[in-house]
Design a protein around this motif. Structure first.
Motif, short mmCIF file in Angstrom:
data_model
loop_
_atom_site.label_atom_id
_atom_site.label_comp_id
_atom_site.label_asym_id
_atom_site.label_seq_id
_atom_site.Cartn_x
_atom_site.Cartn_y
_atom_site.Cartn_z
N ASP A 141 1.02 -1.32 0.14
CA ASP A 141 0.02 -0.23 0.07
C ASP A 141 0.92 1.26 -0.24
N ASP A 142 0.64 2.28 -0.83
CA ASP A 142 1.37 3.51 -0.71
C ASP A 142 1.14 4.45 0.29
N GLU A 143 0.15 4.16 1.22
CA GLU A 143 0.06 5.02 2.46
C GLU A 143 0.75 4.10 3.81
N PRO A 144 1.64 4.81 4.13
CA PRO A 144 2.30 4.33 5.42
C PRO A 144 1.53 3.98 6.50
N ARG A 153 -0.41 0.99 6.00
CA ARG A 153 0.48 -0.41 6.16
C ARG A 153 0.40 -0.43 7.69
N GLU A 192 6.70 -5.20 3.87
CA GLU A 192 5.74 -4.29 3.40
C GLU A 192 6.27 -3.69 2.08
N ASP A 228 5.60 -0.17 -0.77
CA ASP A 228 4.58 1.11 -0.86
C ASP A 228 4.37 1.36 -2.32
N ASP A 229 4.36 0.24 -3.08
CA ASP A 229 4.20 0.34 -4.53
C ASP A 229 4.09 -1.04 -5.29
#
Lengths: 219, 219
Positions: free
Chosen positions: A11-14, A17, A35, A37-38
């Motif tokens: 997921d691109d939103e920390p 995550r 994890e 982010d992209d």
DNA sequence: AGCCGGCTCCCCCGACCGGGTGAGCCGGTT
DNA sequence: AACCGGCTCACCCGGTCGGGGGAGCCGGCT
């Protein structure tokens, strides 16, 4: 049997995550192993860690979740991808399923629901929105009104309709059923009359829409 | 939010029922409110107790699980029915989905799996076998090889193909597109040549199988 | 200007299709 | 025995279809 389920978060939103990590990490038998982010990073991480379940966001920079899902499953077929989405009626549901997604999870789902969905897909089942299932089933379900008309056909007429809907000419049907062309014409005529079809084209369309001749029959 | 999930067990074997009751009853937040040993009794019990989830066996005396599911959902639409089956590849999977089942559970599933499946369907999602999902998706997915050929058609030719596949005659297509019949014939001829179709019937079949003309488009 | 592809229309012709009608055969029902 | 429905085949005829050819128009590209 109850091995630890190894999870990858993409997921691109920390914030999302860390939220998921908090929910899943605290759970016995679930471990967040990585994890990303992209989409690109997600594919790399999946290839490296070979997780049991990937929680995949759809909207991401660089590479979207659907394509990332596809690439991950090409490289790590045993992984199960759970697509995280905001709305259940989104257009990409079918695309995600085509890409091989094992299920969907609403972002507003509560912690228990998320944990359970992860467990279920990890065990091999699929978790879908009922609306999506209903649409898929509707696609594979013949119109009931057609059944009644199809029932009025005799066995021979059904044979003829099947071949007719496959695009065969009367002569070809005759050859395949060991009949005279004239006989086939009679049967075709009867089929047209019973189905209320103007010509063989209409009859073929009827057969297709009623699921009578279905390319994918083994359901 | 985390209300107790009220469950009804429908199975003709007392042993299975007590097994499920033991597994589910010990779980916090799940309560087995009733049992039935047959489809008829199941429908009655569902109507009376209005459970959140029904665990439904398929093979039963009097009334089978599929029909029972259908009747229960007519009377108690909010109930979610989880069909308990022995094999995942059984024929009645699609029938059960048509009847409105929310998911499937293998009899050999372990306790945790059963609890999770109940929770997931209670929350509104569907639990399916991946094979079933794949088949359903295949049903709703056009063949990619066809795409390339369809792309070679001009806009006008696509117009013609769409109407042709709808069963229109050349004259009708001409009328609908405000063209001369001869023009339509030219387009049809080009379409047949490009698609490698012998006649309009083959072209129509091509259109159907490629999903070009799809009766149920809203997926 | 020249060329090309797409769209439009035209004529001819052989083949196939669909409708109407009739008829013989067979098995099951009344 | 009489009847009926399904299956089989036959002939005639008008209409549609598909392939062959040719032609004019337009817009874009070279």
């Amino acid at each position: 049997m109850t091995d630890t389920v190894r999870v990858l978060l993409v997921d691109d939103e920390p914030l999302v995550r860390s939220g998921l990590r908090a929910i899943l990490g605290a759970e016995l038998g679930i471990e967040v192993v990585a994890e990303a982010d992209d989409g690109v990073a997600g594919v790399a991480a999946a290839t490296q860690h070979r997780p049991d379940v990937v929680l995949m966001d759809v909207r991401m920079p660089q590479l979207d979740g659907i394509t990332a899902t596809q690439r991950i499953l090409e490289r790590v077929p045993n992984t199960r991808v759970l697509v995280v989405t905001t709305f259940s009626a989104d257009d990409y549901v079918l695309d995600a399923l085509r890409a091989g997604a094992a299920g969907f999870l609403l972002k507003r789902a509560d912690p228990a629901q998320i944990r359970e969905a992860v467990r279920v897909v990890a065990r091999g089942d699929a978790v879908l929105f009922p609306t999506a299932v209903r649409r898929l089933v509707a696609h594979a379900t013949p119109q009931p009104r057609h059944e009644a008309l199809l029932a009025t056909l005799t066995d021979r007429e059904r044979d003829v309709l099947r071949l007719l809907a496959a695009g065969r000419t009367n002569a070809e049907i005759a050859a395949e059923l060991w009949l005279g062309v004239e006989t086939v014409k009679t049967h075709v005529g009867n089929v047209l009359a019973k189905l209320g079809a103007r010509d063989r084209m209409q009859a073929a369309i009827f057969a297709y829409e009623s699921g009578f001749s279905d390319a994918v029959s083994g359901l």
